[in-house]
Design a protein around this motif. Structure first.
Motif, PDB file in Angstrom:
ATOM      1  N   SER A 199       0.838  -1.207   0.000  1.00  0.00           N
ATOM      2  CA  SER A 199       0.000   0.000   0.000  1.00  0.00           C
ATOM      3  C   SER A 199       0.869   1.251   0.000  1.00  0.00           C
ATOM      4  CB  SER A 199      -0.957   0.001   1.197  1.00  0.00           C
ATOM      5  OG  SER A 199      -0.257   0.055   2.426  1.00  0.00           O
ATOM      6  N   ARG A 200       1.935   1.238   0.762  1.00  0.00           N
ATOM      7  CA  ARG A 200       2.813   2.414   0.820  1.00  0.00           C
ATOM      8  C   ARG A 200       3.577   2.613  -0.484  1.00  0.00           C
ATOM      9  NH1 ARG A 200       3.727   5.603   5.034  1.00  0.00           N
ATOM     10  NH2 ARG A 200       2.219   5.225   6.708  1.00  0.00           N
ATOM     11  N   SER A 201       3.782   1.534  -1.240  1.00  0.00           N
ATOM     12  CA  SER A 201       4.516   1.651  -2.508  1.00  0.00           C
ATOM     13  C   SER A 201       3.749   2.466  -3.545  1.00  0.00           C
ATOM     14  CB  SER A 201       4.831   0.265  -3.073  1.00  0.00           C
ATOM     15  OG  SER A 201       3.677  -0.346  -3.631  1.00  0.00           O
ATOM     16  N   VAL A 202       2.426   2.583  -3.369  1.00  0.00           N
ATOM     17  CA  VAL A 202       1.623   3.377  -4.311  1.00  0.00           C
ATOM     18  C   VAL A 202       1.188   4.704  -3.690  1.00  0.00           C
ATOM     19  CG1 VAL A 202       0.830   1.338  -5.559  1.00  0.00           C
ATOM     20  CG2 VAL A 202      -0.558   2.236  -3.685  1.00  0.00           C
ATOM     21  N   GLY A 203       1.739   5.046  -2.527  1.00  0.00           N
ATOM     22  CA  GLY A 203       1.459   6.342  -1.923  1.00  0.00           C
ATOM     23  C   GLY A 203       0.348   6.371  -0.902  1.00  0.00           C
ATOM     24  N   ILE A 204      -0.254   5.207  -0.616  1.00  0.00           N
ATOM     25  CA  ILE A 204      -1.299   5.107   0.405  1.00  0.00           C
ATOM     26  C   ILE A 204      -0.656   5.117   1.791  1.00  0.00           C
ATOM     27  CG2 ILE A 204      -3.019   3.509   1.375  1.00  0.00           C
ATOM     28  CD1 ILE A 204      -3.617   2.628  -1.495  1.00  0.00           C
ATOM     29  N   HIS A 205      -1.357   5.662   2.770  1.00  0.00           N
ATOM     30  CA  HIS A 205      -0.889   5.628   4.158  1.00  0.00           C
ATOM     31  C   HIS A 205      -1.161   4.235   4.727  1.00  0.00           C
ATOM     32  CE1 HIS A 205      -0.330  10.003   4.323  1.00  0.00           C
ATOM     33  NE2 HIS A 205      -1.511  10.118   3.722  1.00  0.00           N
ATOM     34  N   GLY A 206      -0.188   3.347   4.603  1.00  0.00           N
ATOM     35  CA  GLY A 206      -0.365   1.986   5.095  1.00  0.00           C
ATOM     36  C   GLY A 206      -0.052   1.882   6.573  1.00  0.00           C
ATOM     37  N   PHE A 207      -0.928   1.193   7.305  1.00  0.00           N
ATOM     38  CA  PHE A 207      -0.716   0.946   8.731  1.00  0.00           C
ATOM     39  C   PHE A 207      -0.750  -0.563   8.968  1.00  0.00           C
ATOM     40  CE2 PHE A 207      -2.647   5.179   8.555  1.00  0.00           C
ATOM     41  CZ  PHE A 207      -1.678   5.917   9.234  1.00  0.00           C
ATOM     42  N   LEU A 208       0.195  -1.051   9.770  1.00  0.00           N
ATOM     43  CA  LEU A 208       0.313  -2.479  10.037  1.00  0.00           C
ATOM     44  C   LEU A 208      -0.386  -2.818  11.353  1.00  0.00           C
ATOM     45  CD1 LEU A 208       1.595  -5.202   9.136  1.00  0.00           C
ATOM     46  CD2 LEU A 208       3.528  -4.617  10.623  1.00  0.00           C
ATOM     47  N   LEU A 209      -1.371  -3.693  11.284  1.00  0.00           N
ATOM     48  CA  LEU A 209      -2.032  -4.195  12.485  1.00  0.00           C
ATOM     49  C   LEU A 209      -1.231  -5.393  12.995  1.00  0.00           C
ATOM     50  CD1 LEU A 209      -4.383  -4.218  14.492  1.00  0.00           C
ATOM     51  CD2 LEU A 209      -5.654  -5.629  12.860  1.00  0.00           C
ATOM     52  N   ASP A 210      -0.644  -5.243  14.165  1.00  0.00           N
ATOM     53  CA  ASP A 210       0.233  -6.265  14.731  1.00  0.00           C
ATOM     54  C   ASP A 210      -0.374  -6.770  16.036  1.00  0.00           C
ATOM     55  OD1 ASP A 210       2.330  -7.878  15.438  1.00  0.00           O
ATOM     56  OD2 ASP A 210       3.712  -6.241  15.927  1.00  0.00           O
ATOM     57  N   ARG A 211      -1.397  -7.617  15.905  1.00  0.00           N
ATOM     58  CA  ARG A 211      -2.131  -8.099  17.086  1.00  0.00           C
ATOM     59  C   ARG A 211      -1.257  -8.971  17.993  1.00  0.00           C
ATOM     60  NH1 ARG A 211      -7.533  -7.228  16.911  1.00  0.00           N
ATOM     61  NH2 ARG A 211      -8.543  -6.785  14.905  1.00  0.00           N
ATOM     62  N   HIS A 212      -0.229  -9.586  17.452  1.00  0.00           N
ATOM     63  CA  HIS A 212       0.581 -10.537  18.223  1.00  0.00           C
ATOM     64  C   HIS A 212       1.929  -9.958  18.626  1.00  0.00           C
ATOM     65  CE1 HIS A 212      -2.454 -13.474  17.191  1.00  0.00           C
ATOM     66  NE2 HIS A 212      -2.278 -13.220  15.906  1.00  0.00           N
ATOM     67  N   ASN A 213       2.069  -8.635  18.482  1.00  0.00           N
ATOM     68  CA  ASN A 213       3.284  -7.936  18.913  1.00  0.00           C
ATOM     69  C   ASN A 213       4.553  -8.581  18.357  1.00  0.00           C
ATOM     70  OD1 ASN A 213       2.027  -5.885  20.554  1.00  0.00           O
ATOM     71  ND2 ASN A 213       1.552  -7.497  22.027  1.00  0.00           N
ATOM     72  N   GLN A 214       4.513  -8.855  17.064  1.00  0.00           N
ATOM     73  CA  GLN A 214       5.716  -9.356  16.396  1.00  0.00           C
ATOM     74  C   GLN A 214       6.693  -8.204  16.202  1.00  0.00           C
ATOM     75  OE1 GLN A 214       4.153 -11.025  12.801  1.00  0.00           O
ATOM     76  NE2 GLN A 214       3.341 -12.857  13.815  1.00  0.00           N
ATOM     77  N   ASN A 215       7.933  -8.547  16.084  1.00  0.00           N
ATOM     78  CA  ASN A 215       8.953  -7.520  15.948  1.00  0.00           C
ATOM     79  C   ASN A 215       9.103  -7.129  14.478  1.00  0.00           C
ATOM     80  OD1 ASN A 215      11.050  -5.764  16.481  1.00  0.00           O
ATOM     81  ND2 ASN A 215      12.613  -7.362  16.450  1.00  0.00           N
ATOM     82  N   HIS A 216       8.702  -5.912  14.153  1.00  0.00           N
ATOM     83  CA  HIS A 216       8.857  -5.391  12.786  1.00  0.00           C
ATOM     84  C   HIS A 216       9.733  -4.142  12.868  1.00  0.00           C
ATOM     85  CE1 HIS A 216       5.973  -8.061  10.823  1.00  0.00           C
ATOM     86  NE2 HIS A 216       5.178  -7.877  11.856  1.00  0.00           N
ATOM     87  N   PRO A 217      11.053  -4.332  12.910  1.00  0.00           N
ATOM     88  CA  PRO A 217      11.950  -3.188  13.127  1.00  0.00           C
ATOM     89  C   PRO A 217      11.890  -2.139  12.035  1.00  0.00           C
ATOM     90  CG  PRO A 217      13.187  -5.158  12.473  1.00  0.00           C
ATOM     91  CD  PRO A 217      11.787  -5.605  12.751  1.00  0.00           C
ATOM     92  N   ASN A 218      11.417  -2.518  10.831  1.00  0.00           N
ATOM     93  CA  ASN A 218      11.374  -1.553   9.732  1.00  0.00           C
ATOM     94  C   ASN A 218      10.071  -0.761   9.674  1.00  0.00           C
ATOM     95  OD1 ASN A 218      13.940  -2.381   8.787  1.00  0.00           O
ATOM     96  ND2 ASN A 218      13.027  -4.103   7.704  1.00  0.00           N
ATOM     97  N   VAL A 219       9.177  -1.012  10.638  1.00  0.00           N
ATOM     98  CA  VAL A 219       7.910  -0.288  10.668  1.00  0.00           C
ATOM     99  C   VAL A 219       7.965   0.759  11.776  1.00  0.00           C
ATOM    100  CG1 VAL A 219       5.409  -0.473  10.955  1.00  0.00           C
ATOM    101  CG2 VAL A 219       6.679  -2.333   9.861  1.00  0.00           C
ATOM    102  N   PRO A 220       7.916   2.042  11.436  1.00  0.00           N
ATOM    103  CA  PRO A 220       7.910   3.067  12.482  1.00  0.00           C
ATOM    104  C   PRO A 220       6.737   2.870  13.442  1.00  0.00           C
ATOM    105  CG  PRO A 220       8.212   4.039  10.304  1.00  0.00           C
ATOM    106  CD  PRO A 220       7.848   2.610  10.087  1.00  0.00           C
ATOM    107  N   GLN A 221       6.930   3.228  14.683  1.00  0.00           N
ATOM    108  CA  GLN A 221       5.892   3.047  15.691  1.00  0.00           C
ATOM    109  C   GLN A 221       4.596   3.722  15.301  1.00  0.00           C
ATOM    110  OE1 GLN A 221       6.276   1.025  18.295  1.00  0.00           O
ATOM    111  NE2 GLN A 221       4.113   1.329  18.826  1.00  0.00           N
ATOM    112  N   GLU A 222       4.684   4.865  14.628  1.00  0.00           N
ATOM    113  CA  GLU A 222       3.472   5.603  14.253  1.00  0.00           C
ATOM    114  C   GLU A 222       2.722   4.953  13.094  1.00  0.00           C
ATOM    115  OE1 GLU A 222       7.025   7.858  12.381  1.00  0.00           O
ATOM    116  OE2 GLU A 222       6.569   6.779  14.244  1.00  0.00           O
ATOM    117  N   HIS A 223       3.295   3.909  12.510  1.00  0.00           N
ATOM    118  CA  HIS A 223       2.621   3.166  11.436  1.00  0.00           C
ATOM    119  C   HIS A 223       2.080   1.825  11.934  1.00  0.00           C
ATOM    120  CE1 HIS A 223       5.301   5.281   8.180  1.00  0.00           C
ATOM    121  NE2 HIS A 223       4.495   6.110   8.810  1.00  0.00           N
ATOM    122  N   ARG A 224       2.199   1.558  13.216  1.00  0.00           N
ATOM    123  CA  ARG A 224       1.896   0.240  13.760  1.00  0.00           C
ATOM    124  C   ARG A 224       0.779   0.316  14.793  1.00  0.00           C
ATOM    125  NH1 ARG A 224       3.607  -1.939  18.299  1.00  0.00           N
ATOM    126  NH2 ARG A 224       3.619  -4.212  18.557  1.00  0.00           N
TER     127      ARG A 224
END
Length: 240
Positions: A199-224
């Motif tokens: 979604s972010r590759s086409v300019g959409i504001h993509g937000f990642l829903l991380d219900r299981h608190n997986q470690n996504h170091p490349n996702v800024p906190q404000e996108h999670r």
């Protein structure tokens, strides 16, 4: 000047709802009706193999090879049970047909407790909602029986679109339906590549829903998001 947010696009499976029981448990319930005794553990393992085989050999429901959602899923079911030593073609077909239709019922799906409130909150903020999902033609009926369909202005499924995430083209089709620039659209999903990165590759504001608190170091906190309860306050930041 930043474009105001006007649409929110949604993934469905594992974002708004999930399968109520494991595939092994649900398939075994059908097998019992046919007087077959197979362990859910064995079926789960066989399903993973069958699903991976069909996904790689016939991607996106095999549309390019002349298949469609129902024929694809019935093939997966037949292959799953065949790997569990069920050999009767008529029996395999019957279970495959039954399970395909069973997964259209609300009994097999569980809506997450925070989904309904989040969708209502988006609407109360004046945002319009749509769906972008790697799903077959059953999705509209599933959302209806789960009480969620009325929240959405449109659905884009990979079977209907002819392309699946992470191909950006499925999001471009959704943007056409929104009728606004990508910068005015957000997307909520649980998959790092399919939902967030694409979604972010086409300019959409993509937000990642991380219900299981997986470690996504490349996702800024404000996108999670760890819960959809956090969504309204996050979206307001893009509306001010």
């Amino acid at each position: 000047m930043r474009a105001p947010l006007s649409w929110v696009l949604w993934d469905v499976k594992d974002t708004l709802l999930k399968v109520r029981l494991s595939v092994g448990e649900q398939y075994c319930k059908e097998a019992v009706k046919m007087d077959l005794t197979i362990s859910p553990v064995e079926v789960n393992a066989a399903f993973r193999q069958a699903y991976q085989h069909y996904s790689s050999t016939y991607p996106n429901y095999g549309l390019a090879q002349g298949l469609h959602g129902q024929s694809w899923w019935m093939g997966v079911v037949r292959d799953t049970f065949a790997r569990c030593r069920v050999q009767d073609p008529a029996l395999l077909n019957k279970m495959a047909e039954n399970l395909y239709h069973n997964f259209s019922n609300s009994e097999n799906w569980e809506v997450f407790p925070d989904s309904e409130k989040a969708l209502k909150s988006c609407s109360s903020l004046g945002l319009k909602l749509g769906v972008v999902s790697n799903f077959d033609s059953r999705l509209e009926g599933i959302l209806r029986v789960c009480g969620l369909l009325s929240h959405f202005s449109f659905l884009v499924t990979s079977e209907e679109a002819g392309v699946a995430k992470p191909t950006p083209a499925i999001f471009l089709q959704a943007l056409q339906k929104c009728g606004v620039p990508a910068a005015s659209v957000a997307h909520i999903g649980d998959h790092y590549v399919n939902d967030y990165l694409t979604s972010r590759s086409v300019g959409i504001h993509g937000f990642l829903l991380d219900r299981h608190n997986q470690n996504h170091p490349n996702v800024p906190q404000e996108h999670r998001l760890s819960s959809l309860e956090e969504l309204p306050s996050l979206l307001r930041l893009h509306m001010d």
